[in-house]
Write a protein that holds these residues in place. Structure first.
Motif, PDB file in Angstrom:
ATOM      1  N   UNK A  71     -14.635  -9.420  -7.521  1.00 27.77           N
ATOM      2  CA  UNK A  71     -13.312 -10.026  -7.446  1.00 27.77           C
ATOM      3  C   UNK A  71     -13.188 -10.971  -6.255  1.00 27.77           C
ATOM      4  N   UNK A  72     -13.789 -10.614  -5.146  1.00 23.84           N
ATOM      5  CA  UNK A  72     -13.579 -11.387  -3.923  1.00 23.84           C
ATOM      6  C   UNK A  72     -14.317 -12.718  -3.917  1.00 23.84           C
ATOM      7  N   UNK A  73     -15.057 -13.021  -4.995  1.00 20.64           N
ATOM      8  CA  UNK A  73     -15.618 -14.365  -5.108  1.00 20.64           C
ATOM      9  C   UNK A  73     -14.528 -15.368  -5.439  1.00 20.64           C
ATOM     10  N   UNK A  74     -13.381 -14.873  -5.920  1.00 22.08           N
ATOM     11  CA  UNK A  74     -12.293 -15.744  -6.360  1.00 22.08           C
ATOM     12  C   UNK A  74     -11.172 -15.880  -5.349  1.00 22.08           C
ATOM     13  N   UNK A  75     -11.039 -14.936  -4.411  1.00 18.98           N
ATOM     14  CA  UNK A  75      -9.918 -15.012  -3.484  1.00 18.98           C
ATOM     15  C   UNK A  75     -10.222 -14.242  -2.195  1.00 18.98           C
ATOM     16  N   UNK A  76      -9.396 -14.470  -1.199  1.00 19.10           N
ATOM     17  CA  UNK A  76      -9.490 -13.762   0.070  1.00 19.10           C
ATOM     18  C   UNK A  76      -8.472 -12.637   0.099  1.00 19.10           C
ATOM     19  N   UNK A  77      -8.747 -11.627   0.926  1.00 17.51           N
ATOM     20  CA  UNK A  77      -7.843 -10.489   1.036  1.00 17.51           C
ATOM     21  C   UNK A  77      -7.277 -10.435   2.466  1.00 17.51           C
ATOM     22  N   UNK A  78      -5.974 -10.255   2.562  1.00 20.15           N
ATOM     23  CA  UNK A  78      -5.282 -10.145   3.835  1.00 20.15           C
ATOM     24  C   UNK A  78      -4.397  -8.908   3.818  1.00 20.15           C
ATOM     25  N   UNK A  79      -3.988  -8.467   4.983  1.00 21.12           N
ATOM     26  CA  UNK A  79      -3.053  -7.339   5.066  1.00 21.12           C
ATOM     27  C   UNK A  79      -2.105  -7.566   6.232  1.00 21.12           C
ATOM     28  N   UNK A  80      -0.941  -6.889   6.174  1.00 26.24           N
ATOM     29  CA  UNK A  80       0.040  -6.955   7.254  1.00 26.24           C
ATOM     30  C   UNK A  80       0.828  -5.678   7.257  1.00 26.24           C
ATOM     31  N   UNK A  81       1.479  -5.408   8.399  1.00 27.69           N
ATOM     32  CA  UNK A  81       2.294  -4.220   8.515  1.00 27.69           C
ATOM     33  C   UNK A  81       3.591  -4.323   7.771  1.00 27.69           C
ATOM     34  N   UNK A  92       0.833  -1.204   0.000  1.00 24.01           N
ATOM     35  CA  UNK A  92       0.000   0.000   0.000  1.00 24.01           C
ATOM     36  C   UNK A  92       0.870   1.258   0.000  1.00 24.01           C
ATOM     37  N   UNK A  93       2.160   1.075   0.253  1.00 23.34           N
ATOM     38  CA  UNK A  93       3.113   2.181   0.179  1.00 23.34           C
ATOM     39  C   UNK A  93       3.221   2.745  -1.241  1.00 23.34           C
ATOM     40  N   UNK A 131      -2.197 -15.311 -15.461  1.00 16.92           N
ATOM     41  CA  UNK A 131      -2.003 -16.744 -15.617  1.00 16.92           C
ATOM     42  C   UNK A 131      -2.472 -17.591 -14.458  1.00 16.92           C
ATOM     43  N   UNK A 132      -3.257 -17.012 -13.552  1.00 18.71           N
ATOM     44  CA  UNK A 132      -3.652 -17.729 -12.328  1.00 18.71           C
ATOM     45  C   UNK A 132      -5.126 -18.143 -12.315  1.00 18.71           C
ATOM     46  N   UNK A 133      -5.743 -18.189 -13.473  1.00 19.03           N
ATOM     47  CA  UNK A 133      -7.187 -18.438 -13.555  1.00 19.03           C
ATOM     48  C   UNK A 133      -7.612 -19.696 -12.813  1.00 19.03           C
ATOM     49  N   UNK A 134      -6.826 -20.746 -12.919  1.00 15.41           N
ATOM     50  CA  UNK A 134      -7.248 -22.043 -12.389  1.00 15.41           C
ATOM     51  C   UNK A 134      -6.660 -22.365 -11.011  1.00 15.41           C
ATOM     52  N   UNK A 135      -6.034 -21.375 -10.386  1.00 14.75           N
ATOM     53  CA  UNK A 135      -5.485 -21.561  -9.040  1.00 14.75           C
ATOM     54  C   UNK A 135      -6.371 -20.895  -8.003  1.00 14.75           C
ATOM     55  N   UNK A 136      -6.372 -21.432  -6.783  1.00 13.72           N
ATOM     56  CA  UNK A 136      -6.935 -20.710  -5.644  1.00 13.72           C
ATOM     57  C   UNK A 136      -6.042 -19.506  -5.370  1.00 13.72           C
ATOM     58  N   UNK A 137      -6.660 -18.383  -5.008  1.00 16.98           N
ATOM     59  CA  UNK A 137      -5.889 -17.137  -4.886  1.00 16.98           C
ATOM     60  C   UNK A 137      -6.182 -16.435  -3.565  1.00 16.98           C
ATOM     61  N   UNK A 138      -5.167 -15.700  -3.095  1.00 21.60           N
ATOM     62  CA  UNK A 138      -5.312 -14.812  -1.943  1.00 21.60           C
ATOM     63  C   UNK A 138      -4.558 -13.529  -2.256  1.00 21.60           C
ATOM     64  N   UNK A 139      -5.076 -12.412  -1.793  1.00 17.82           N
ATOM     65  CA  UNK A 139      -4.428 -11.109  -1.981  1.00 17.82           C
ATOM     66  C   UNK A 139      -3.846 -10.667  -0.651  1.00 17.82           C
ATOM     67  N   UNK A 140      -2.561 -10.344  -0.638  1.00 20.83           N
ATOM     68  CA  UNK A 140      -1.879  -9.872   0.565  1.00 20.83           C
ATOM     69  C   UNK A 140      -1.336  -8.475   0.305  1.00 20.83           C
ATOM     70  N   UNK A 141      -1.783  -7.516   1.095  1.00 21.02           N
ATOM     71  CA  UNK A 141      -1.333  -6.131   0.960  1.00 21.02           C
ATOM     72  C   UNK A 141      -0.468  -5.788   2.164  1.00 21.02           C
ATOM     73  N   UNK A 142       0.737  -5.308   1.917  1.00 18.31           N
ATOM     74  CA  UNK A 142       1.703  -5.043   2.979  1.00 18.31           C
ATOM     75  C   UNK A 142       1.794  -3.552   3.302  1.00 18.31           C
ATOM     76  N   UNK A 143       2.525  -3.259   4.374  1.00 18.30           N
ATOM     77  CA  UNK A 143       2.737  -1.893   4.869  1.00 18.30           C
ATOM     78  C   UNK A 143       1.439  -1.235   5.349  1.00 18.30           C
ATOM     79  N   UNK A 144       0.512  -2.046   5.807  1.00 15.57           N
ATOM     80  CA  UNK A 144      -0.735  -1.507   6.356  1.00 15.57           C
ATOM     81  C   UNK A 144      -0.474  -1.221   7.829  1.00 15.57           C
ATOM     82  N   UNK A 145       0.150  -0.061   8.100  1.00 15.63           N
ATOM     83  CA  UNK A 145       0.695   0.191   9.429  1.00 15.63           C
ATOM     84  C   UNK A 145       0.213   1.485  10.078  1.00 15.63           C
TER      85      UNK A 145
END
Length: 228
Positions: A218-228, A136-137, A184-198
């Motif tokens: 979009x979120x029907x296909x993957x989960x969203x996570x965040x970290x500092x 997110x920076x 190229x990730x259509x057929x994979x399980x996906x997760x979104x990780x956003x960093x610098x959430x501080x």
């Protein structure tokens, strides 16, 4: 997370490698055996808690198990670990040697956000989860080579001009585009990780971004996570 034999491939930028090592150490504390590998390049970790092996032979990988996290590559070049073929990662998974295999599937040259090259990302076919990472920076930064890896390709994805700033809505385009983060990730399980959430502002931005992504389904296909 369902604890089972898993291959998790991380792609993107802005905290990808550090996220891999954070997860690896958490899994080790849970008593899991962990292999870290790259299919491209990554910086070599010299901490004594890790053991680096350079091989493309399954026997040497199998014999490497000890009380350390194993890091796998093919050779060292200018302080970088050169990766192994993605098919070798699949082979290791099929041998059930490790509980978890954490793979770095592309490079980013330490930029906060990136566009993939023609041959990226390099994802083993037996990957159970692809984690797309960006920082997110990068928000409100100008789109140029100082902040964005492969800035010209990124411009095509978000439909902007050089040196225009990255806005929150550009992340939605980046996540949803077929040439974007999850290329190229259509057929994979996906997760979104956003960093610098501080800080509070960045937390609020993540909440708003999640709403934008939900509105585009979009979120029907993957989960969203965040970290500092």
């Amino acid at each position: 997370m369902n604890i089972d034999k898993k291959v998790i491939t991380f792609i993107g930028s802005g905290g990808k490698t550090s996220s891999i090592f954070l997860l690896a150490n958490k899994l080790k504390k849970m008593g899991k055996t962990v292999l870290i590998a790259t299919t491209t390049k990554m910086y070599k970790e010299t901490n004594e808690e890790y053991k680096t092996i350079l091989t493309n032979k399954i026997e040497k990988v199998a014999n490497s198990l000890n009380n350390k996290i194993i890091i796998l590559g093919s050779k060292i070049d200018s302080k970088k670990l050169i990766g192994v073929d993605k098919e070798f990662i699949d082979h290791i998974k099929n041998e059930n040697i490790f509980d978890f295999i954490l793979v770095e599937g592309d490079g980013s040259r330490k930029k906060t956000i990136k566009a993939h090259g023609e041959e990226e990302p390099v994802i083993p076919s037996l990957t159970d989860l692809v984690v797309g990472v960006f920082s997110i920076d990068s928000l409100n930064r100008p789109i140029n080579d100082n902040y964005v890896y492969r800035s010209e390709k990124f411009l095509d994805i978000v439909e902007k001009n050089m040196n225009e700033e990255i806005e929150l809505i550009d992340y939605v385009k980046y996540v949803n585009s077929s040439n974007g983060l999850f290329k190229g990730c259509t057929f994979f399980n996906k997760a979104l990780l956003i960093t610098k959430v501080n800080n509070k502002d960045r937390i609020n931005n993540i909440v708003l971004l999640e709403k934008f992504l939900k509105n585009t389904n979009s979120l029907t296909d993957f989960k969203i996570y965040s970290r500092g």
